[in-house]
Scaffold this active site. Sequence first.
Site, PDB file in Angstrom:
ATOM      1  N   SER A 761       2.921  -9.478   1.416  1.00  0.00           N
ATOM      2  CA  SER A 761       3.569  -8.986   2.644  1.00  0.00           C
ATOM      3  C   SER A 761       2.618  -8.049   3.366  1.00  0.00           C
ATOM      4  O   SER A 761       1.656  -7.547   2.776  1.00  0.00           O
ATOM      5  CB  SER A 761       4.824  -8.203   2.271  1.00  0.00           C
ATOM      6  OG  SER A 761       4.439  -6.983   1.669  1.00  0.00           O
ATOM      7  N   ASP A 762       2.895  -7.769   4.614  1.00  0.00           N
ATOM      8  CA  ASP A 762       2.188  -6.678   5.267  1.00  0.00           C
ATOM      9  C   ASP A 762       2.823  -5.380   4.767  1.00  0.00           C
ATOM     10  O   ASP A 762       3.915  -5.378   4.184  1.00  0.00           O
ATOM     11  CB  ASP A 762       2.263  -6.810   6.800  1.00  0.00           C
ATOM     12  CG  ASP A 762       1.159  -5.998   7.472  1.00  0.00           C
ATOM     13  OD1 ASP A 762       0.557  -5.141   6.788  1.00  0.00           O
ATOM     14  OD2 ASP A 762       0.897  -6.197   8.668  1.00  0.00           O
TER      15      ASP A 762
END
Length: 835
Positions: A761-762
């Site tokens: 994920s960011d």
Amino acid sequence: MKKTNEKNLTGVKDKTPRLYEIQHREIAKRAAAEGFVLLKNNGILPLKKGEKIALYGAGAAKTVKGGIGSGDVNERASVSILQGMKNAGFHIANEQWSIDFENAYEKARLEWRDRIHDRVERHGSARFFEIYTQDPFVCPTGEINIPPCSCEIAIFVLSRNAGEGMDRKDVKGDYYLSEDEEVLLRNICKQHHSVIVAINSGGIIDLGFADKYENICALLYIVQPGMEGGSAFADVVSGNVTPSGKLTDTWALNYKDYPNADTFSYKSGSVHKEYYEEGIFVGYRYFDSFDIKARYPFGYGLSYTEFEISATKIEIADNQIEITVNVKNTGMAFSGKEVVQVYTSCPQGEIIKEYRRLSAFGKTQNLAPGEEENLVLRFGWYDLASFSEEKSAWFLERGDYIIWVGSSIAGSRIAGVISLDEEKILSKTQAVCPLAETLEEHKFNQELLLNKRLRLEEEIKHLGIIKETVSAGRIKAFEIDYDKSEFFSPEVEALSNKLTLDECVKMVVGDPEKSHQEVIGDSGGSVPGSAASTSDVGIKYGIPSIVTADGTAGLRLQKEYEVVDGEVVRLDFMSSVEGGLFAPGKKNSGEIYYQYCTAFPVATLVAQSWDTALIHEIGAAIGREMSIFGITLWLAPGLNIHRNPLCGRNYEYYSEDPLVSGVVAAEITKGVQSIGGVGTTIKHLACNNQEDNRSGSDSVVSERTLRELYLKGFEIAVKTAQPMSVMTSYNLINGVHTANSYDLCTSVLRHEWGFGGFVMSDWETTKPLPEGFAECSVPYLCISAGNDLIMPGTFNDMDNIRRALSDGSLSQKNLLNSVKRIVRSALSTKKQQNG
Ligand code: BGC
């Protein structure tokens, strides 16, 4: 606290430049010069060696080497244009202007630093990134009332900076000149006979000023050129290097000419929903299709010499079209390189398509006057396919595929026609990322587009071009297996199975124990200034943790850190941006270690070189630095589409075109991964095209547009280079967070494209957003979607996953699959970690 073993410290105590620095600086310089785009030149360039010039503008003494945010790189020192020109023997007639400017600059920098520190003190260091990006440094203009100067030639370096967390504005001082810059430029044009303007900006700005003053004789787009930008600039203006860069974006006459000018990001009045109403008509696909005059078209760039380009042969194999193009330097004085671009007009039939699309490109060697070279450019039928939502398939329409060859979209000429006898379905797909609400895509002036196509067909007849007919039966279709099980080696299986269930949970949630939980990075990992690492819970079983670092133009590490009494003095994220400007003042009395990384030109500039061999070389250099500093995963390259010039992060991305984006990202990846044991993270999948409310904005986009434009580059990069990792984006697509999207992370990425790495994920996508904003990503849904790793991870994420396991919303099998993917990559980094 455990003392650090000196052997494990990255960096060195000796400040003398190391061999890699010298070698990589040279690559950075070459890359910058190759990517500069000469937009205008009435013959003033190249300048005579040793010429006397006057130099103005913020970017003269303080050339902006790169953008802000996680894409920043902390280099040893950068060469400004002023320095570069002096080093190259140019005589600067007005150096006092720059000396005064530097004083004003330093003062403004310190005031800015103190203001940010002040606010951080009041609101807490966890909010540093938000405070820093929402209040970016505004560079002074310098003295606008310039004294008389006898010098004929002046260079004005116009600079802009932008980055993560905030979009740009179409206002004076950003997209337009500020009032002071206007006055300064007017005065420069009054005082000097010939004026050269260098545009030192990560993204497009308005160039209307160039129409106002006749004596602006040359425009050079230098983007943000990295640490050797000033030397590269001197090389190009002196004629040591002939410019050969080409634009990877369309520069409109007016901002208003962009198809989403009034609705992009905050322009619509809401940053919550972003309606992709222009559909596939982004960049040249719009300008070229609807005859909107551009100031500088896609693919455009001048040289000091001239080339003749002629397609000599088109060969069609079952799945590939091969074009041989002869390029001859027809100039008399300068050698140079030329970029050849191939475009295709696909038949307009069942669905409306762009008038032309880029299908292949290549760059020549440096050709001396009179010298020629044959380039062989290839592309597949799949590159010409369109996506039909009705058929749920990639397909080729029956009809004429008209091939164009040239050195820009506007300058290309018809090179041949291939006629497909029947429609061909290339692959059937599952519907992905369905719209959650109605989206009306603009039709624009469809009639004009269709008439243009008809006229083109007439012209083909008129020119008597012989069409080569291809039977659709010859073209291979391919099937997608959406149930395909994933293969893991026995070693990966065995090691992953050793982890307890709770260790598995820890494995998929970054490393919150080590993380300082800042918005970006943690600066507390094993390498000072690196971003967060993966959990070390597997170390006892022989599974190393993966150490990540940012910096889309190189590596972002702290350039120096201190060791006191055997322990690294940990600094937070604040210290690892802006070359350490926000780091605490006085150090302790420990030993200083240096970690100098090379600041390469920013992504857009790299792409503007269109030179895949050079891009590969940059990748390999970054891979070598990763290996020197013990970084195993680079959080780059970024390849989101330049959907609108105001996106704050455009400098970190390559182009408005997915082929350019995909090929460049693939080449960088191949370069990095050629080093062995290190990998890239292509990011941000997908539609991360705006920065305002980036974590909560919902991109409302049709499946066709998503696939043809916003996923295409990722598809190319995955299929041709197999990056170690993919980072999902902050935004939602059609109401679903990308990190929670099974369609994206599994169906498309793994089943359709065959991705064999892990998805992360960011940063902090699972952190709740303020009231009135979208819901954040749900941790356990990340794992079930196939977003294997939540970065940098929190204890709440772990609890959420544990709960989902116990109530059955998440299966152990899904969790274990994510673990295996991380373990597989971690094992592949072992070579580096063992030294
Ligand atoms: C950025 C990413 C970056 C990450 C880690 C985020 O804010 O969007 O591109 O890799 O931080 O620093």
